[in-house]
Design a protein around this motif. Structure first.
Motif, PDB file in Angstrom:
ATOM      1  N   THR A 198       1.385 122.648 -87.291  1.00  0.00           N
ATOM      2  CA  THR A 198       0.926 122.194 -88.625  1.00  0.00           C
ATOM      3  C   THR A 198       1.412 122.845 -89.796  1.00  0.00           C
ATOM      4  OG1 THR A 198      -1.371 123.174 -88.490  1.00  0.00           O
ATOM      5  CG2 THR A 198      -1.084 120.693 -87.825  1.00  0.00           C
ATOM      6  N   LYS A 199       1.279 124.270 -89.559  1.00  0.00           N
ATOM      7  CA  LYS A 199       1.872 125.224 -90.680  1.00  0.00           C
ATOM      8  C   LYS A 199       3.286 124.970 -90.786  1.00  0.00           C
ATOM      9  CE  LYS A 199       1.844 130.048 -92.048  1.00  0.00           C
ATOM     10  NZ  LYS A 199       1.271 131.321 -91.868  1.00  0.00           N
ATOM     11  N   ALA A 200       4.138 124.749 -89.595  1.00  0.00           N
ATOM     12  CA  ALA A 200       5.485 124.664 -89.667  1.00  0.00           C
ATOM     13  C   ALA A 200       6.188 123.411 -90.014  1.00  0.00           C
ATOM     14  CB  ALA A 200       5.919 125.010 -88.131  1.00  0.00           C
ATOM     15  N   ASP A 239      -0.587 117.390 -90.090  1.00  0.00           N
ATOM     16  CA  ASP A 239      -2.007 117.710 -90.457  1.00  0.00           C
ATOM     17  C   ASP A 239      -2.722 118.149 -89.157  1.00  0.00           C
ATOM     18  OD1 ASP A 239      -1.745 117.661 -93.309  1.00  0.00           O
ATOM     19  OD2 ASP A 239      -1.885 115.707 -92.980  1.00  0.00           O
ATOM     20  N   LYS A 240      -2.303 117.133 -88.175  1.00  0.00           N
ATOM     21  CA  LYS A 240      -3.292 117.006 -86.845  1.00  0.00           C
ATOM     22  C   LYS A 240      -2.067 116.686 -85.683  1.00  0.00           C
ATOM     23  CE  LYS A 240      -7.081 116.120 -89.132  1.00  0.00           C
ATOM     24  NZ  LYS A 240      -8.476 117.138 -88.895  1.00  0.00           N
ATOM     25  N   THR A 278       0.893 114.522 -86.751  1.00  0.00           N
ATOM     26  CA  THR A 278       0.608 113.353 -87.607  1.00  0.00           C
ATOM     27  C   THR A 278      -0.094 113.631 -88.878  1.00  0.00           C
ATOM     28  OG1 THR A 278       0.484 110.888 -88.143  1.00  0.00           O
ATOM     29  CG2 THR A 278      -0.947 111.980 -86.684  1.00  0.00           C
ATOM     30  N   THR A 279      -0.116 112.829 -89.997  1.00  0.00           N
ATOM     31  CA  THR A 279      -1.142 113.248 -91.086  1.00  0.00           C
ATOM     32  C   THR A 279      -2.550 112.993 -90.809  1.00  0.00           C
ATOM     33  OG1 THR A 279      -0.926 111.022 -92.040  1.00  0.00           O
ATOM     34  CG2 THR A 279       0.752 112.685 -92.582  1.00  0.00           C
ATOM     35  N   GLY A 280      -3.412 113.570 -91.398  1.00  0.00           N
ATOM     36  CA  GLY A 280      -4.832 113.488 -91.336  1.00  0.00           C
ATOM     37  C   GLY A 280      -5.305 111.954 -91.561  1.00  0.00           C
ATOM     38  N   ASN A 281      -4.760 111.267 -92.573  1.00  0.00           N
ATOM     39  CA  ASN A 281      -5.176 110.007 -92.652  1.00  0.00           C
ATOM     40  C   ASN A 281      -4.752 109.141 -91.473  1.00  0.00           C
ATOM     41  OD1 ASN A 281      -5.986 107.717 -94.512  1.00  0.00           O
ATOM     42  ND2 ASN A 281      -3.899 107.259 -94.637  1.00  0.00           N
TER      43      ASN A 281
END
Length: 406
Positions: free
Chosen positions: A94-96, A100-101, A268-271
């Motif tokens: 996620t840092k790279a 977020d997930k 993917t993203t958190g949402n």
């Protein structure tokens, strides 16, 4: 207690294995770096890396060490529990990236299956019934599960297994007008490889990507990038989308992520991730400590500016060597690709002969791939020594000369 080591030969494959593969006559038994040896101790230079998997070569010492260390700690706990290597790896991924997930699985097909299920589930959660169309591309490849092979744009892989999953449409790669004509409020996702591997080493152009991203935004559809082959440094950036001016909503990764140990990830993203709530999807082995400990070292090694820079340098060496071969034999119509995912397309005179050249190269001690009937594919280890590149290209030149003379 001792293991009984049974002698086996290539004939045993025909006797005991399901015949969905046609492996080479030789059986490799050991490897080191970008070289492998068969049962007869013949040596081969490896320009395949297990089809873009063994991204740090064979038996890369830091990977061997971490696997040995983790094997004495914890192998498997199931997803009733989490584990430290999985959490560390997820944080690094996620840092790279944009994500977020992370969801962990075991193969690219599994990661793509999760991505497609998530896209459909997210559309249902956010917009209700009827928003289920998936648009994908001719010559694309996304795996061998029935869902992923149907989304893949090569019907020969999905025909013959009964009714296919529905609401899946295909258009030609890089044809933005065709995508626009198909898209509507019923579209839940567009799925693509930023650089088609299996389909012939075909790169998406920048304006096409920007246009597809805009269409996805317009119609509230998710953009899924299948980076199973292009990811983890293969094209000279950590993920290929980082070459571009856009970001996907979902990204899948496998192959090089484990450098030979089976692991995959969907990012993917958190949402969007909220739609895979408890119980909606799973994987028995996904995120196991052994695989994640290996992948941690892979990420730490490759997600590094100096490492990625040398991938680009070696890419240039490959392209120059292929150009020199073509200057000598006039066999290629195009040399293309990014980083160390490269293709050399045969010209009109030699259509359909890629496999024959691949087989001749193997006889001469060089392992290469094809991408369809007309493209030689090269996916070597990202840390392949330059000496091995030059030695392998010499073997390729010799193999082409022999093949042309036959």
């Amino acid at each position: 207690m001792t293991n009984n080591v049974m002698a086996v030969t290539r004939k045993d494959f025909d006797n005991v294995m399901v015949p969905n593969y046609a492996p080479a006559a030789m059986i490799p038994v050991r490897g080191q770096g970008s070289r492998v040896w068969d049962q007869a101790d013949n040596e081969y230079i490896d320009f395949t890396a297990g089809i873009a998997v063994s991204c740090l070569g064979h038996c890369y010492p830091p990977l061997v060490a971490t696997l040995q260390q983790q094997s004495q700690k914890l192998w498997h706990v199931s997803n009733l529990l989490t584990n430290e290597p999985a959490l560390r790896l997820a944080r690094k991924l996620t840092k790279a990236t944009f994500a977020d997930k992370v969801f962990f699985a075991n193969s690219g097909a599994e990661a793509n299956e999760a991505a497609l299920k998530l896209a459909r589930r997210y559309a249902l959660d956010k917009f209700g019934d009827g928003k289920d169309q998936i648009i994908a591309f001719n010559k694309g490849f996304h795996g061998r599960t029935f869902f992923t092979v149907t989304v893949g744009g090569q019907s020969s892989y999905s025909d013959g297994f009964g009714p296919k999953p529905g609401a899946i449409d295909h258009v030609d790669f890089n044809d933005l007008a065709a995508v626009e004509a198909l898209m509507s409020d019923k579209t839940c996702a567009v799925m693509m490889e930023p650089l088609q591997g299996e389909g012939g080493i075909n790169a998406a152009n920048q304006q096409f990507l920007i246009g597809v991203r805009a269409l996805c935004d317009k119609y509230n559809a998710l953009l899924i990038f299948d980076e199973v082959q292009t990811g983890v440094g293969r094209t000279g950036t950590f993920y290929a989308y980082q070459h571009t001016d856009i970001k996907p909503d979902i990204l899948t990764s496998a192959k090089g992520l484990g450098a030979g140990f089976p692991i995959a990830a969907m990012l993917t993203t958190g949402n969007i991730a909220k739609s895979l709530s408890v119980g909606t999807h799973g994987s028995t082995y996904g995120g196991n400590p052994l695989a994640c400990s290996v992948a941690e070292v892979v990420v730490d090694t490759i997600n590094n500016d100096d490492f990625l820079a040398q991938v680009k340098v070696k890419s240039a060496i490959f392209k120059e060597a292929l150009t020199q071969i073509n200057n000598q034999y006039a066999i290629f119509s195009d040399i293309r690709g990014d980083g160390l995912l490269l293709g050399a397309e045969l010209n009109e005179q030699y259509q359909g002969q890629a496999i024959a050249i691949m087989n001749q190269a193997a006889q001469d001690g060089l392992l290469i791939l094809v991408a369809g009937a007309n493209v030689l594919r090269f996916t070597p280890a990202l840390n392949i020594p330059e000496d091995d590149i030059h030695a392998g290209m010499k073997k390729l030149s010799q193999a082409i000369e022999k093949w042309l003379a036959a």
